[in-house]
Design an enzyme around this catalytic site. Structure first.
Site, mmCIF file in Angstrom:
data_model
loop_
_atom_site.group_PDB
_atom_site.id
_atom_site.type_symbol
_atom_site.label_atom_id
_atom_site.label_comp_id
_atom_site.label_asym_id
_atom_site.label_seq_id
_atom_site.Cartn_x
_atom_site.Cartn_y
_atom_site.Cartn_z
ATOM 1 N N THR A 1 28.808 25.390 68.093
ATOM 2 C CA THR A 1 28.816 24.455 66.966
ATOM 3 C C THR A 1 28.483 23.074 67.515
ATOM 4 O O THR A 1 28.862 22.745 68.640
ATOM 5 C CB THR A 1 30.209 24.383 66.322
ATOM 6 O OG1 THR A 1 31.126 23.939 67.329
ATOM 7 C CG2 THR A 1 30.658 25.713 65.789
ATOM 8 N N GLU B 1 30.344 29.520 62.338
ATOM 9 C CA GLU B 1 31.478 30.438 62.462
ATOM 10 C C GLU B 1 31.377 31.614 61.507
ATOM 11 O O GLU B 1 32.165 32.549 61.579
ATOM 12 C CB GLU B 1 32.787 29.674 62.177
ATOM 13 C CG GLU B 1 33.208 28.699 63.256
ATOM 14 C CD GLU B 1 32.587 27.313 63.127
ATOM 15 O OE1 GLU B 1 31.537 27.176 62.462
ATOM 16 O OE2 GLU B 1 33.145 26.369 63.701
ATOM 17 N N LYS C 1 39.756 8.669 51.161
ATOM 18 C CA LYS C 1 41.097 8.698 50.566
ATOM 19 C C LYS C 1 41.428 7.302 50.045
ATOM 20 O O LYS C 1 41.838 6.430 50.785
ATOM 21 C CB LYS C 1 42.108 9.190 51.594
ATOM 22 C CG LYS C 1 41.790 10.632 51.959
ATOM 23 C CD LYS C 1 42.732 11.240 52.949
ATOM 24 C CE LYS C 1 42.312 12.674 53.212
ATOM 25 N NZ LYS C 1 41.843 12.953 54.549
ATOM 26 N N TRP D 1 41.172 11.321 46.083
ATOM 27 C CA TRP D 1 40.033 11.644 46.934
ATOM 28 C C TRP D 1 38.699 11.370 46.244
ATOM 29 O O TRP D 1 38.526 11.682 45.082
ATOM 30 C CB TRP D 1 40.080 13.132 47.331
ATOM 31 C CG TRP D 1 41.150 13.433 48.340
ATOM 32 C CD1 TRP D 1 42.181 12.616 48.721
ATOM 33 C CD2 TRP D 1 41.305 14.643 49.076
ATOM 34 N NE1 TRP D 1 42.958 13.246 49.649
ATOM 35 C CE2 TRP D 1 42.456 14.495 49.892
ATOM 36 C CE3 TRP D 1 40.593 15.836 49.133
ATOM 37 C CZ2 TRP D 1 42.890 15.496 50.745
ATOM 38 C CZ3 TRP D 1 41.026 16.839 49.985
ATOM 39 C CH2 TRP D 1 42.168 16.665 50.784
HETATM 40 P P1 AMP Z 1 26.887 24.438 60.935
HETATM 41 O O1 AMP Z 1 27.947 25.200 61.628
HETATM 42 O O2 AMP Z 1 26.154 23.489 61.811
HETATM 43 O O3 AMP Z 1 25.965 25.365 60.208
HETATM 44 O O4 AMP Z 1 27.594 23.513 59.852
HETATM 45 C C1 AMP Z 1 28.425 24.044 58.861
HETATM 46 C C2 AMP Z 1 28.854 22.979 57.899
HETATM 47 O O5 AMP Z 1 27.730 22.423 57.199
HETATM 48 C C3 AMP Z 1 29.749 23.477 56.790
HETATM 49 O O6 AMP Z 1 31.086 23.627 57.190
HETATM 50 C C4 AMP Z 1 29.562 22.409 55.728
HETATM 51 O O7 AMP Z 1 30.352 21.265 55.994
HETATM 52 C C5 AMP Z 1 28.108 22.020 55.893
HETATM 53 N N1 AMP Z 1 27.286 22.732 54.904
HETATM 54 C C6 AMP Z 1 26.573 23.843 55.069
HETATM 55 N N2 AMP Z 1 25.929 24.177 53.938
HETATM 56 C C7 AMP Z 1 26.262 23.243 53.018
HETATM 57 C C8 AMP Z 1 25.941 23.035 51.636
HETATM 58 N N3 AMP Z 1 25.123 23.830 50.981
HETATM 59 N N4 AMP Z 1 26.508 21.978 51.020
HETATM 60 C C9 AMP Z 1 27.341 21.142 51.667
HETATM 61 N N5 AMP Z 1 27.668 21.278 52.960
HETATM 62 C C10 AMP Z 1 27.140 22.316 53.633
#
Ligand code: AMP
Length: 542
Positions: free
Chosen positions: A185, A330, A438, A443
């Site tokens: 990540t 994840e 916040k 929120w």
């Molecule tokens: P990654 O592990 O780099 O793919 O990032 C995952 C994170 O990206 C998620 O936990 C979200 O916070 C954000 N994310 C992924 N898809 C979306 C979406 N369609 N809308 C808003 N946030 C997203």
């Protein structure tokens, strides 16, 4: 009583064998790093994956060893997905956009034995090679004629490595829970964390991404995955191509609007996949050149929230359904999508956009709920919002090399996202839990404000952060990158937002910037901005 059925193992090697038997003529088209467009078939990919498997054996790799890649979406990276995992080794797709310290951390933490590197990244590897602890050699993903001069030691040319190998190879059969690939990540704080997928989780996820509610992938699909193979296995599309015989168009190193459109025009994909920033670039190019996306029926977007303006532009100018998906490294990565339904086709367009703006419904195999900070589940009424928790066989149990489970006592994984779940099942991301603002105990969603702001024609990109406020603890501050050549004042953008969000959500101030920082996966990088502007409202008394 147990059932009486066979226990065949779900293995990645099985995918490429299947592809060769039933979809041998399906094309994989790549923009090569060397420049020209490269074409071959799934049969060629299968042959070369077996040659690679033989070559890897001679590099003295044992089952369970980890091999790294720093590579774009091309046919050679595609072969590595099958060749490395197929022999029981683990392919660690390293994101070359990370900072050098993070690259060093990942390669050492994963104990990569070899690195397979595109020409583009040779200099990058040279700059960190002295810090790499486990790497025995570097394989450059090119042919003899393009091998660069390099000071790297133990360098091998990929095409020479596999050239004389036999294309006969018996893929070993092992437990489907064996590790197959490893992605880290790109956290904004602390060291990156590894997610170690198994053959089983990968195949289950491949069925999910290909299913009727997501990609509808079949042997008549033509897919352009702009999402990189170094970011969560390009959402599983290389595997899906082999499982269903779908044609792939791999964009190599060029992901700007003009280069992507060139491939669309040439190969006529019906399905596109990528993050919002890539689609912004493509839409801008299409506007400038007055062109449309004639072959495309669906574009899957995820990784960050897709603004309504983007959903609308795809629909109204290009007749393309923008399917909004949500997931994370994840989760292999897909968790939800706004699948197109008959009901959607019959509703008025604005109500349909309302649905498309949400992140959609979970797939079979992904359970999800929302909870408060004490872990109490909240109602799925479209009003309450809280921590989004997930479970399922394609979701991480613990991070790579961690002794501790990442699940709570009820087996839920906390995604770090804050969401609502609507009565009909759609999930709506409110924010990342660390980005939510916040204000006086209530929120405010930074994502909703950003999406509303980018609806203004003079806004190229918007970012909202919570900064200190004397009275309300935190208030929103809006940072805006203007579209080149367009004028926009603070007052104009605030007036534009007025009827789009609750009055008390309106940002206390607006700052125009020339660019915004992004993470290695294209998301807004808010940590540094929060530090930089922490005292802005206190200092200005706004
Ligand atoms: P990654 O592990 O780099 O793919 O990032 C995952 C994170 O990206 C998620 O936990 C979200 O916070 C954000 N994310 C992924 N898809 C979306 C979406 N369609 N809308 C808003 N946030 C997203």
């Amino acid at each position: 009583m147990l059932g009486n059925m066979q226990e065949g193992q779900l293995l990645i090697s099985g995918l490429i064998e299947h592809a060769e038997t039933y979809h041998k003529d399906t094309e994989i088209v790549s923009r090569s790093v060397e420049g020209p467009i490269h074409r071959y078939t799934l049969k060629d990919a299968a042959n070369r994956s077996r040659k690679l498997a033989n070559a890897l054996g001679k590099l003295d790799l044992q089952q369970g060893d980890v091999v790294g890649t720093l590579a774009w979406n091309t046919f050679r990276h595609f072969e590595l997905y099958f060749g490395v995992s197929g022999i029981g080794c683990v392919v660690n797709t390293v994101n070359p956009r990370l900072f050098p310290e993070q690259l060093i951390y990942i390669i050492n933490h994963a104990q990569n034995k070899y690195l397979f590197v595109d020409l583009t990244f040779v200099e990058l590897v040279e700059s960190i090679s002295d810090s790499l602890e486990s790497v025995k050699g570097i394989i450059i993903l090119t042919d003899k004629d393009h091998m660069p001069e390099t000071k790297l030691k133990n360098v091998i040319c990929y095409e020479e490595l596999i050239a004389d190998e036999s294309n006969e190879y018996d893929w070993p059969v092992f437990d489907e829970n064996t590790a197959s690939s490893l992605c880290y990540t790109s956290g904004t704080t602390g060291n990156p964390k590894g997610v170690l997928y198994s053959h089983r989780s990968t195949l289950l996820h491949t069925w999910i991404v290909s299913s009727g509610n997501v990609g509808k992938i079949s042997s008549s699909s033509v897919i352009l995955p702009v999402v990189p193979m170094f970011h969560v296995n390009a959402w599983g599309i290389p595997y899906a191509s082999a499982m269903f015989g779908a044609k792939l168009i791999l964009p190599g190193p060029l992901m700007d609007g003009a280069s992507i459109y060139e491939l669309i025009d040439l190969e006529k994909p019906d399905l596109l996949m990528g993050v919002p920033t890539v689609w912004l670039g493509l839409l801008q190019y299409l506007n400038e050149t007055n062109q449309t996306l004639d072959s495309v029926s669906t574009a899957l977007v995820g990784g960050s929230a897709a603004p309504r303006a983007m959903i609308q532009e795809f629909e109204e100018k290009h007749n393309v359904f923008l399917m909004h998906g949500w997931g994370m490294t994840e989760m292999s990565p897909l968790g939800t999508a706004t699948s197109r339904t008959a009901e959607m086709d019959n509703m008025d367009i604005e109500s349909r956009y309302d649905l498309q703006e949400k992140q959609g419904k979970a797939f079979f195999g992904v359970e999800m709920t929302i909870a408060d900070d004490d872990g109490n589940e909240l109602p799925k009424d479209g009003v309450a919002f809280g921590r989004l928790l997930v479970k399922g066989p394609t979701i991480v149990e613990r991070y790579f090399k961690s002794n501790e489970s990442s699940l709570d006592k009820n087996g839920w994984f906390d995604t770090g996202d804050v969401a609502k779940i609507h009565p009909e099942g759609s999930m709506e991301i409110v924010d990342r839990s660390k980005d939510v603002i916040k204000s006086g105990g209530e929120w405010i969603s930074s994502i909703d404000l950003e999406n509303a702001a980018v609806g203004h024609p003079a806004v190229a990109e918007a970012c909202v952060i919570g900064v200190l406020h004397e009275k309300w603890d935190e208030r929103p501050l809006l940072l805006v990158v203007k579209v080149e050549g367009k004028d926009l004042s603070k007052e104009e953008i605030l007036a534009f937002l007025e009827d789009k969000v609750a009055k008390w959500w309106l940002p206390n101030d607006v700052i125009f910037v020339s660019e915004l920082p992004h993470t290695a996966t294209g998301k807004l990088l808010k940590t540094n901005l929060r530090d930089e502007y922490k005292e802005h409202l206190i200092n200005t008394g706004k």
